[in-house]
Design an enzyme around this catalytic site. Structure first.
Site, PDB file in Angstrom:
ATOM      1  N   ASP A 208      22.287  57.052  83.998  1.00 50.68           N
ATOM      2  CA  ASP A 208      22.541  58.041  85.044  1.00 50.68           C
ATOM      3  C   ASP A 208      22.523  57.381  86.417  1.00 50.68           C
ATOM      4  OD1 ASP A 208      22.771  59.914  83.117  1.00 50.68           O
ATOM      5  OD2 ASP A 208      20.747  60.755  83.359  1.00 50.68           O
TER       6      ASP A 208
ATOM      7  N   SER B 225      17.712  52.921  78.976  1.00 45.43           N
ATOM      8  CA  SER B 225      17.421  54.356  78.847  1.00 45.43           C
ATOM      9  C   SER B 225      18.558  55.184  79.429  1.00 45.43           C
ATOM     10  CB  SER B 225      16.129  54.684  79.603  1.00 45.43           C
ATOM     11  OG  SER B 225      16.376  54.573  80.992  1.00 45.43           O
ATOM     12  N   LYS B 226      18.492  56.470  79.135  1.00 47.28           N
ATOM     13  CA  LYS B 226      19.480  57.417  79.650  1.00 47.28           C
ATOM     14  C   LYS B 226      19.420  57.412  81.178  1.00 47.28           C
ATOM     15  CE  LYS B 226      21.861  61.490  79.195  1.00 47.28           C
ATOM     16  NZ  LYS B 226      22.137  61.656  80.610  1.00 47.28           N
ATOM     17  N   ARG B 227      18.207  57.267  81.699  1.00 52.66           N
ATOM     18  CA  ARG B 227      18.017  57.242  83.143  1.00 52.66           C
ATOM     19  C   ARG B 227      18.758  56.059  83.796  1.00 52.66           C
ATOM     20  NH1 ARG B 227      14.759  58.421  87.550  1.00 52.66           N
ATOM     21  NH2 ARG B 227      14.024  56.438  88.348  1.00 52.66           N
TER      22      ARG B 227
END
Ligand code: GLU
Length: 512
Positions: A270, A265-267
């Site tokens: 990050d 995921s993008k998380r």
């Protein structure tokens, strides 16, 4: 003669292309090239609510950056255009109408409230899945339950309607996925999906099937997230009368988190401080910037190599592949079913390998720019030497300048432990003698000649060179380890070398 292979990459311009999308494009490209076929690019932009300005340009640039050449489609042209779905609406309307006329689809007038009420009713009755299907459709407001006159009158009056697929009640739907094998689904598990929306635009499903057919696509290679839609697509081919030329499907494995459990995921990106987009992207509404492989310093060939092995391997030990080698080795049947762990360290390792292969001249401008931005004067020749000296030690080109810190900056501190262990009488004598030798040195100040000057000076002074080299390095760089010392001296030049040796002699005290 067999049908020429034609594959397509069909992204929706709803934001920056995810790196998984680049892998999908890459596998399509490798397959097309390997089979002597064609690679198409089609822009699937029928969902006007999700359209994001700049996203299409981003897709084209990302493909260009990784070296995927499109043979036909958006940005290139070709005989089956337009290749942007929003410019093909009449084509889809015609096919949707044909399905209605043939009794394979129907008009539905249900409002959002009515659909909601149906969903609630089904939930209360504990129905397995809330669906608009062969049973429930007979209780809704559609052309199957209303008179033909009523339907016509409503359409003429401009009442909004959609066209839905009339899913058969009891039919087996089968497809033989090239990666997953047979997938069987009973039609009762398939919804009466909307084919044409009330704005006159098709849904993804209709547009995708109509275009794949009209564009002569032979193989649909796409992400696993589309596997649940595949039975519906088979049904659509059947209803449209195109089943005998239906493409073959290959659903690629998911990309998993770096730790391996769950979808990437993008998380994760990050938190892990790594990119999941090929290029940097600035959100046009929020101004938020998402990092990209390119801007983070990944080389396109490293990115391609990394992506190629996310879900496929040739069954040999080979890890480094050029695009041509990938094309030669790629086999869709060897793509894995299981998800592929997005191991960003592996991406860095690939980058390290490709940085080493790049010529010094190629990487030198990056180093020069960084050095000058930091206030050092750095000729391109000097930058090239730095690259030669340091590129084996870094994962990214921009790290060369960071590594070059000890070279650009004279030491302000000296490693205590090394000083204690190595800065002794012999070291002081060696540094003094070498400094003197350099003072009378003339000619080209090059690693090779510096090396001779040093060993001659040590020989004359009766000092064993092996014993004093760490002290010499300490004097010149402040630390006990680092890149080739002769080249370091060549890069900083004669005056700076002498200056540093003198400062060390003044600063460092012998520990007795
Ligand atoms: N437009 C779809 C996407 O964004 C295409 C899926 C497909 O390849 O069929 O992924």
């Amino acid at each position: 003669m067999s049908t020429p292979i034609r594959v397509r990459f069909a992204p929706s311009p709803t934001g920056p292309l995810h790196i998984g999308g680049v892998r999908t494009a890459l596998y399509n490209y490798l397959f097309a090239r390997k089979m002597g076929g064609k690679m198409l690019l089609r822009i699937e932009d029928t969902d006007q609510n999700r359209f994001v300005p700049g996203a299409e340009e981003y897709i084209l640039e990302a493909l260009r950056w990784v070296g995927i050449d499109i043979d036909e489609g958006q940005g290139v042209g070709g005989p089956h255009g337009p290749y942007r779905q929003s410019e093909r609406r009449e084509i889809y309307q015609k096919e949707a109408q044909r399905l209605v006329d043939e009794g394979k689809a129907y008009y539905a007038f249900d409002t959002a409230e009515e659909l909601d009420a149906m969903r609630k009713r089904l939930e209360e009755a504990n129905a397995p899945a809330a669906q608009y299907n062969a049973i429930t459709r007979m209780k809704m407001r559609n052309s199957l339950t209303m008179s033909a006159d009523d339907v016509r009158a409503r359409i003429d009056a401009g009442e909004p309607y959609v066209i839905r697929l009339k899913t058969p009640r009891k039919e087996e739907v089968r497809l033989n996925d090239l990666i997953r094998g047979w997938v069987n689904v009973h039609s009762s598990a398939i919804d009466d999906k909307i084919l044409l929306k009330s704005d006159g635009l098709p849904t993804y499903h209709l547009a995708n099937i109509v275009d794949d057919h009209l564009m002569g696509i032979t193989h649909v290679i796409r992400g696993e997230e589309w596997l649940p839609s595949a039975p519906l697509h088979v049904l659509l081919y059947r209803y449209l009368g195109w089943e005998d030329t239906m493409p073959q499907f290959a659903h690629l494995p998911l990309l998993l988190k770096p730790e391996g459990n769950g979808k990437l995921s993008k998380r994760d990106a990050d938190l892990g401080g790594f990119p999941i987009f090929p290029l940097q992207w600035t959100d046009p509404t929020t101004g938020q910037v998402a990092r990209g492989f390119r801007e983070d310093g990944y080389l396109p060939e490293a990115t391609v190599n990394f992506l190629a092995l996310l879900g496929w391997n040739p069954g040999t030990e080979q890890e480094l592949f050029t695009m041509d080698e990938l094309i030669a080795s790629f086999d869709i049947a060897q793509v894995h079913k299981a998800g592929a762990r997005f191991d960003i360290q592996k991406a860095q390792w690939f980058n390290h390998q490709y940085i080493r292969q790049h010529s010094d001249a190629d990487l030198a401008p990056t180093v020069q720019q960084q050095a000058e931005a930091a206030g050092f004067s750095c000729s391109i020749e000097k930058a090239e030497k730095l690259v030669a000296l340091l590129k084996g030690r870094v994962n990214f080109a921009h790290e060369i300048f960071t590594e070059a810190g000890t070279i650009f900056n004279a030491p302000t501190m000296y490693d205590e432990a090394i000083a204690t262990a190595k800065w002794n009488d012999d070291a002081v004598r060696a540094v003094t003698v070498f400094r003197d030798a350099l003072q009378s040195f003339d000619g080209d100040f090059l690693a090779e000649t510096i090396k001779h000057t040093l060993s001659d000076a040590m020989q004359q002074a009766g000092i064993k060179q092996g014993k004093i080299m760490q002290a010499m390095r300490l004097a010149l760089t402040g630390s006990g380890a680092g890149p080739d010392l002769m080249l370091t001296m060549e890069i900083i030049g004669k005056d700076e070398t002498i200056g540093r040796l003198e400062r060390a002699l003044e600063t460092l005290k012998i520990n007795v």
